[in-house]
Design a protein around this motif. Structure first.
Motif, mmCIF file in Angstrom:
data_model
loop_
_atom_site.group_PDB
_atom_site.id
_atom_site.type_symbol
_atom_site.label_atom_id
_atom_site.label_comp_id
_atom_site.label_asym_id
_atom_site.label_seq_id
_atom_site.Cartn_x
_atom_site.Cartn_y
_atom_site.Cartn_z
ATOM 1 N N ASP A 194 0.916 -1.232 0.276
ATOM 2 C CA ASP A 194 -0.059 0.028 0.076
ATOM 3 C C ASP A 194 1.091 1.291 0.039
ATOM 4 O O ASP A 194 0.641 2.145 -0.702
ATOM 5 C CB ASP A 194 -0.767 -0.118 1.176
ATOM 6 N N ILE A 201 2.240 1.748 -3.604
ATOM 7 C CA ILE A 201 1.258 2.527 -4.560
ATOM 8 C C ILE A 201 0.980 3.900 -3.974
ATOM 9 O O ILE A 201 1.164 4.766 -4.808
ATOM 10 C CB ILE A 201 -0.094 1.548 -4.364
ATOM 11 N N SER A 202 0.888 4.070 -2.908
ATOM 12 C CA SER A 202 0.552 5.506 -2.185
ATOM 13 C C SER A 202 1.926 6.660 -2.721
ATOM 14 O O SER A 202 1.730 7.512 -3.318
ATOM 15 C CB SER A 202 0.774 5.437 -0.630
ATOM 16 N N ARG A 236 1.529 7.312 -6.174
ATOM 17 C CA ARG A 236 0.823 8.692 -6.619
ATOM 18 C C ARG A 236 1.196 9.853 -6.118
ATOM 19 O O ARG A 236 0.861 10.799 -6.805
ATOM 20 C CB ARG A 236 -0.724 7.995 -5.593
ATOM 21 N N GLU A 246 -0.464 -1.942 -12.968
ATOM 22 C CA GLU A 246 -0.327 -1.446 -11.545
ATOM 23 C C GLU A 246 -0.128 0.047 -11.605
ATOM 24 O O GLU A 246 -0.899 1.034 -10.724
ATOM 25 C CB GLU A 246 0.393 -2.002 -10.539
ATOM 26 N N ALA A 270 -2.685 2.727 -10.424
ATOM 27 C CA ALA A 270 -2.607 3.573 -9.143
ATOM 28 C C ALA A 270 -2.790 5.207 -9.447
ATOM 29 O O ALA A 270 -3.236 5.881 -8.685
ATOM 30 C CB ALA A 270 -1.131 3.302 -8.680
ATOM 31 N N SER A 309 -8.852 2.292 -1.794
ATOM 32 C CA SER A 309 -7.657 2.571 -1.921
ATOM 33 C C SER A 309 -6.931 2.312 -0.729
ATOM 34 O O SER A 309 -5.635 2.379 -0.681
ATOM 35 C CB SER A 309 -7.172 3.940 -2.567
#
Lengths: 205, 318
Positions: A51, A54-55, A58, B73, B77, B318
């Motif tokens: 997580d 992915i964060s 972003r 992915e 994202a 998320s």
């Protein structure tokens, strides 16, 4: 190394996925182990780390320089906090074998390694479990500081950047965490292997 | 037994820094001195060193898999990261608009409720309540006293001069149930003619327009109070050099005392009340009419809720 890292960061911010993955490979061991000590569960730590990655991807646009490692660890610890909060809202029952009385068997015999050096392995496992239990009893703020300084060996400045607090705060939290940790381990001293009992002065160097 | 007496917070601070090998030479000297002086601190230091060493030796876990991202992915994202703030902002803006609309309506309603009534709407004056009072002539006031019974005064005579000065309407004196309009020809005044009024009934009544009269019950007529309504100030001084002509004297016809002049023809009493009622209804309609149609407000509220729920869903997901 730093030149290479800053180049990778620059490319990653520009959208280069390979550069980003290269950075992740550099720090994933550290991030996963911090997550594992915070979560005390391998699967949950893996989820939190994924997580966090992915964060991070972003939020690459919002990266404003500084230590990439500290930024990564900050996002990982935040992901761990989120996961811990989720677990508190929806507590799960571990699938552990039970005794006839219904008590869970914490170290089931069928898990034990039957290879030579069994006694040492068992003692290490006991010690690790005792430390992890005591770590879990610390509050989140103390736990994170203690894991990053005493387990991962990070310096005060990096930890201060991770928790976004002054170095003095890191020191004071660390001091309290160590005292609590010591009290906790002493309280269960009989359960620890003899050579690891903290009040055993004969074994001190 | 080791006692923790004499261990200060400064000792603990130095102890922690010593554990991390970050003491300055000066602090190192100070800490060594304290270790010599305090056996408890020495024992604590040993225990903490052991603890730190033990924790540092905890085996590190091998990562179960690489945490790198694939192209798919990464795209996912980025997409999720784009949609969530969009819905969040949309929800916030919708909620803000709803708040502004309701807030403005609330403010406008409060302002209109406290606003004074327009003077234009007071063309028909109603006297309904209150006991008969003495007539108190007052300059500039439209109505001087209140009648005991409803008397409708239709005294809007634009273009005429009322007693007491120029104005858009005639001066009205209530004499305890009888209201009288007295008109003076402005042309006569402007040419300098003397317009002396010597008393009620002394002159000739000239009605400026065909009017319809409404009868007032005889019992309510108080003719003895009528002379008080003629102020002396209405007499215009006559220059001595001017040629004296026969003045036009306007007064009150005693035979018509007790009548009310009404200049709005073909209107009944009920019809006279109607404009006020209609005006009131129109005012109420304006007040109650929202600035923005209610459908728009409801739509914005629904949008805020829906966008907010989507944002929440994306955040949790998320």
């Amino acid at each position: 190394m730093l030149m290479e890292e800053s180049l990778l960061i620059e490319k990653a911010v520009e959208g280069d996925l390979d550069a980003f993955n290269q950075l992740i490979l550099t720090y994933q061991d550290l991030a996963f182990n911090v997550a594992y000590r915070i979560m005390a569960d391998e699967a949950a730590a893996a989820d939190a780390t994924q997580d966090a990655v992915i964060s991070m991807y972003r939020k690459l646009d919002s990266y404003r320089g500084g230590s990439f490692k500290a930024w990564f660890l900050r996002i990982v610890t935040n992901a761990c906090y989120d996961e811990l909060r989720r677990q508190k809202r929806r507590p799960s029952i571990p699938l552990e074998p039970e005794t006839d009385e219904g008590d869970p068997i914490e170290s089931p015999e069928w898990v034990a390694d039957k290879s030579p050096g069994l006694e040492e392995t068992m003692m290490n496992a006991q010690l690790e479990k005792a430390i992890q239990d005591c770590l879990n009893k610390l509050n989140d703020k103390h736990r994170v500081v203690m894991i990053m300084v005493d387990v991962s060996g990070e310096d005060y400045e990096t930890v201060a950047e991770v928790i976004q607090s002054p170095v003095g705060t890191v020191k004071s939290r660390l001091s309290r965490a160590r005292l609590k940790m010591q009290e906790c381990l002493q309280s269960r001293g009989e359960l620890l292997p003899h050579q690891f009992r903290l009040n055993n002065e004969e074994k001190d160097d | 037994m080791i006692r923790q007496e004499n261990v200060t917070s400064r000792d603990l601070e130095l102890l922690n820094v010593a554990l991390d090998h970050a003491l300055t030479p000066q602090e190192q000297v100070e800490f060594d001195q304290r270790l010599c002086d305090c056996p408890y601190l020495t024992a604590l230091y040993r225990q903490q060193r052991r603890l730190k060493s033990t924790m540092g030796q905890l085996p590190s876990c091998k990562v179960p898999h690489n945490f790198t991202l694939t192209r798919a992915e990464a795209r996912k994202a980025k997409r999720g990261g784009f949609l969530q703030p969009v819905f969040g902002w949309a929800s916030a803006i919708s909620a803000l608009l709803v708040a502004v609309i309701f807030g403005s309506q609330l403010i406008f309603n409060n302002v209109s409720l406290t606003a004074p009534m327009s003077e234009d709407s007071a063309q028909t004056t109603m006297l309904r309540e209150g006991p008969p009072t003495e007539a108190v002539p007052e300059e500039g006031a439209g109505i001087k006293t209140m009648a005991s019974e409803p008397v409708y005064l239709l005294n809007w005579n634009s273009g005429y001069y009322g007693i007491g000065g120029k104005g858009g309407g005639s001066e009205v004196y209530d004499t305890g149930g009888v209201s009288i309009n007295i008109y003076i020809d402005p042309n006569a005044l402007s040419t300098g003619e003397t317009a002396a009024m010597e008393g009620v009934g002394a002159g000739e009544i000239i009605e400026p327009a065909p009017t319809e009269v409404m009868a007032i019950p005889e019992a309510e007529i108080l003719p003895e109070t009528i002379p008080t309504v003629v102020p002396e100030a209405t007499t215009v001084p006559t220059p001595s050099t001017r040629v004296h002509q026969a003045p036009k004297i306007y007064g009150i016809d005693p035979e018509k005392v007790g009548t009310v002049l009404k200049e709005t023809p073909n209107l009944s009493l009920a019809q006279l009340e109607q404009p006020a009622a209609e005006q009131s209804q129109a005012d109420e309609a304006v007040k109650s009419k929202p600035v923005v149609p209610i459908q728009v407000s409801i739509g914005l509220l629904a949008a805020a809720l829906i966008f907010g729920l989507i944002w929440l869903y994306l955040k949790v997901k998320s």
